[in-house]
Design a protein around this motif. Structure first.
Motif, PDB file in Angstrom:
ATOM      1  N   GLY A 144     -33.750 -17.996  25.055  1.00  0.00           N
ATOM      2  CA  GLY A 144     -32.707 -17.228  25.740  1.00  0.00           C
ATOM      3  C   GLY A 144     -31.313 -17.713  25.404  1.00  0.00           C
ATOM      4  N   SER A 147     -30.315 -16.591  22.003  1.00  0.00           N
ATOM      5  CA  SER A 147     -29.907 -15.179  22.067  1.00  0.00           C
ATOM      6  C   SER A 147     -28.452 -15.066  22.490  1.00  0.00           C
ATOM      7  CB  SER A 147     -30.815 -14.431  23.040  1.00  0.00           C
ATOM      8  OG  SER A 147     -30.353 -13.110  23.271  1.00  0.00           O
ATOM      9  N   CYS A 151     -25.017 -13.683  20.277  1.00  0.00           N
ATOM     10  CA  CYS A 151     -24.131 -12.625  20.781  1.00  0.00           C
ATOM     11  C   CYS A 151     -22.695 -13.116  20.921  1.00  0.00           C
ATOM     12  CB  CYS A 151     -24.636 -12.117  22.132  1.00  0.00           C
ATOM     13  SG  CYS A 151     -26.093 -11.063  22.032  1.00  0.00           S
ATOM     14  N   ASN A 158     -23.317 -11.830  26.575  1.00  0.00           N
ATOM     15  CA  ASN A 158     -24.679 -11.370  26.843  1.00  0.00           C
ATOM     16  C   ASN A 158     -25.133 -11.859  28.218  1.00  0.00           C
ATOM     17  OD1 ASN A 158     -27.261 -10.437  26.752  1.00  0.00           O
ATOM     18  ND2 ASN A 158     -27.937 -11.712  25.051  1.00  0.00           N
ATOM     19  N   ILE A 161     -29.495 -11.575  29.260  1.00  0.00           N
ATOM     20  CA  ILE A 161     -30.589 -12.424  28.779  1.00  0.00           C
ATOM     21  C   ILE A 161     -31.791 -12.341  29.715  1.00  0.00           C
ATOM     22  CG2 ILE A 161     -31.274 -14.784  28.220  1.00  0.00           C
ATOM     23  CD1 ILE A 161     -28.379 -15.363  27.505  1.00  0.00           C
ATOM     24  N   GLN A 164     -33.613  -9.224  28.949  1.00  0.00           N
ATOM     25  CA  GLN A 164     -34.307  -9.316  27.668  1.00  0.00           C
ATOM     26  C   GLN A 164     -35.608 -10.109  27.803  1.00  0.00           C
ATOM     27  OE1 GLN A 164     -30.994 -11.042  25.515  1.00  0.00           O
ATOM     28  NE2 GLN A 164     -30.706  -9.163  24.327  1.00  0.00           N
ATOM     29  N   SER A 193     -37.364  -6.192  24.011  1.00  0.00           N
ATOM     30  CA  SER A 193     -36.093  -6.896  24.128  1.00  0.00           C
ATOM     31  C   SER A 193     -35.017  -6.246  23.265  1.00  0.00           C
ATOM     32  CB  SER A 193     -36.282  -8.359  23.729  1.00  0.00           C
ATOM     33  OG  SER A 193     -35.088  -9.084  23.882  1.00  0.00           O
ATOM     34  N   SER A 197     -31.234  -4.801  24.032  1.00  0.00           N
ATOM     35  CA  SER A 197     -30.086  -5.193  23.207  1.00  0.00           C
ATOM     36  C   SER A 197     -29.333  -3.988  22.661  1.00  0.00           C
ATOM     37  CB  SER A 197     -30.556  -6.077  22.049  1.00  0.00           C
ATOM     38  OG  SER A 197     -31.101  -7.277  22.523  1.00  0.00           O
ATOM     39  N   ALA A 323     -30.232 -10.993  18.447  1.00  0.00           N
ATOM     40  CA  ALA A 323     -30.403 -11.751  19.685  1.00  0.00           C
ATOM     41  C   ALA A 323     -31.573 -11.205  20.490  1.00  0.00           C
ATOM     42  CB  ALA A 323     -29.115 -11.694  20.512  1.00  0.00           C
ATOM     43  N   GLY A 324     -31.788  -9.901  20.440  1.00  0.00           N
ATOM     44  CA  GLY A 324     -32.926  -9.307  21.113  1.00  0.00           C
ATOM     45  C   GLY A 324     -34.249  -9.772  20.526  1.00  0.00           C
ATOM     46  N   VAL A 326     -34.822 -12.711  19.148  1.00  0.00           N
ATOM     47  CA  VAL A 326     -35.032 -14.090  19.607  1.00  0.00           C
ATOM     48  C   VAL A 326     -35.444 -14.117  21.076  1.00  0.00           C
ATOM     49  CG1 VAL A 326     -33.905 -16.314  19.965  1.00  0.00           C
ATOM     50  CG2 VAL A 326     -33.415 -14.996  17.901  1.00  0.00           C
ATOM     51  N   ALA A 327     -34.735 -13.365  21.916  1.00  0.00           N
ATOM     52  CA  ALA A 327     -35.071 -13.352  23.346  1.00  0.00           C
ATOM     53  C   ALA A 327     -36.450 -12.760  23.589  1.00  0.00           C
ATOM     54  CB  ALA A 327     -34.008 -12.559  24.115  1.00  0.00           C
TER      55      ALA A 327
END
Length: 429
Positions: A144, A147, A151, A158, A161, A164, A193, A197, A323-324, A326-327
């Motif tokens: 998180g 992510s 961003c 963001n 999180i 997500q 997720s 995003s 980032a989405g 990863v989250a």
């Protein structure tokens, strides 16, 4: 590109020269006095035993027994010295060194650990298990926080999180249950997720809606949507829709038997190993590649970046989507590793703790990694100490992770400077 490079370099201090910021110094002083009263003067005069290895381990390390009184006084005096140093530097309007916060936190945690375990009914703890469990609990926090780093380094705040992670956990459980395939569950988590995003990116970048408001609304939306689908779909046939398979640990022989470090680095699930890889990849990408230089330039000075031909909003959009991804992996960890089912609001605010880790880590992947470990340690410690039967009220133990978050971000972190253009929409003139 020189102007963008200069503005993209991270801040080197917690307090700019010539400015007295008493917040961090005051926090150090208060915590040092708490340690003096609690750890030293309030010592139970007992011993705390830390078990490092088990009898069956390939490498046996004897137990460590520490007296609460000597450790309490040593830790308290060290903390008072560090706090006095912080007050001295602040009075001279000088910068607080970067090492001060982690050293202070480490000494305080060590003193607290010896004091609270020595006060327990059973003053004996398996230290290797405590640390390994802390790493496990910190894995979704680390995903998180990464992510958030991706961003905010590009200029997008963001707050979503939490949404997500929760969306990823729900999709992983649902698709993993239907397919009985953990990898399909991970891909579904990433897709869920990414959907959050994309909404964040469209409203923040294209329609210039306030990024904080969009993030808060998305969190509420995801909580409501997943709770509704859980009640109407998953509970109607939990065997079919809420019984996903789990990732099995991948144990590396011999290396996994090393005390403390073995379970952390060599006895993890695939998602656990992926977390270490993600931290290194994100750090290397942001600070050692041309792509990372462009991302940081966009987050610091988008107009200057646009002047040299960088497509500001395209980079922002792609970073939010990345980032989405990863989250989403972090969300899958909840239902494919930690638990074998999805529950309402099972992320329990950990997305906001990941956001705090991002701030405490000064928008750096490595810093966010260690900050998330601190919060994961406090979360696991609250569980362990409740089992050991400490005199500390159980309600306080439940609050411990969030108290650590508040002190770390509001006090120990001092004055942190986010990317200059974070939260500021860019409109090309």
């Amino acid at each position: 590109m020189s102007a963008a490079t200069a503005t993209a370099s991270p801040s080197r201090s917690s307090t700019a020269p010539g400015i007295r910021n008493w917040g961090a110094a005051g926090t150090y002083a208060v915590l040092a006095l708490v340690a003096l009263v609690g750890f030293a003067l309030g010592s139970p005069a007992k011993s705390a035993r830390f078990r490092i290895s088990n009898d069956g381990d390939a490498l046996f390390v004897p137990d460590i027994v520490l007296g609460t009184t000597p450790v309490g006084w040593i830790a308290s005096l060290a903390l008072l010295g560090l706090a006095g140093y912080a007050v001295y530097l602040t009075a001279r309007a000088e910068r607080l060194p970067r090492w001060l916060a982690p050293v202070f936190a480490a000494v305080f945690v060590a003193g607290f650990l010896v004091w609270v375990i020595g006060s327990a009914e059973n003053p004996n703890v398996y230290f290797s298990g405590l640390i390994a469990g802390s790493f496990t609990l910190a894995i979704p926090l680390i995903f998180g926080s990464l992510s958030g780093v991706l961003c905010e380094r590009a200029g997008i705040v963001n707050i979503a999180i939490e949404g997500q992670l929760l969306s990823g956990a729900f999709c992983a459980a649902l698709v993993g249950s239907i397919t009985q395939n953990v990898y399909a569950g991970v891909l579904a988590a990433v897709a869920g997720s990414i959907a959050v995003s994309v909404v964040l990116a469209v409203f923040s970048i294209k329609y210039l809606v306030n990024q904080v408001i969009v993030g808060v609304v998305l969190n509420v939306l995801v909580v409501g949507l997943t709770s509704f689908l859980f009640s109407t779909v998953m509970q109607s046939d939990s065997a079919r829709f809420n019984s996903p398979p789990s990732f099995a640990p991948v144990r590396i022989p011999l290396l996994a038997d090393i005390p403390i470090f073995g379970p952390i680095f060599f006895d993890q699930t695939i998602l656990g190993y992926a977390m270490y890889a993600a931290v290194l990849v994100v750090w290397f990408g942001l600070f050692k590649t041309r792509w990372g230089l462009r991302v940081r330039a966009v987050g610091e000075h988008p107009k200057a970046a646009d002047t040299v031909g960088i497509r500001v909003n395209s980079i922002r959009f792609s970073n939010v989507v990345l980032a989405g991804v990863v989250a989403g992996i972090g969300g899958a960890f909840f239902t494919l590793v930690t638990s074998s089912s999805f529950n309402k609001e099972m992320t329990a605010g950990q997305g906001f703790i990941a956001l705090a880790a991002l701030i405490f880590g000064r928008w750096n992947p490595i810093g966010a990694f260690f900050a998330a470990l601190l919060f994961g340690f406090s979360l696991n410690l609250s569980f362990v100490l409740t089992i050991l039967g400490t005199p500390v009220p159980s309600q306080f133990m439940q609050m411990l992770p969030y108290l650590v978050t508040i002190f770390a971000v509001a006090g120990l972190a001092g004055k942190s400077r986010p990317p200059a253009a974070s939260g500021v929409p860019y409109v090309k003139e």
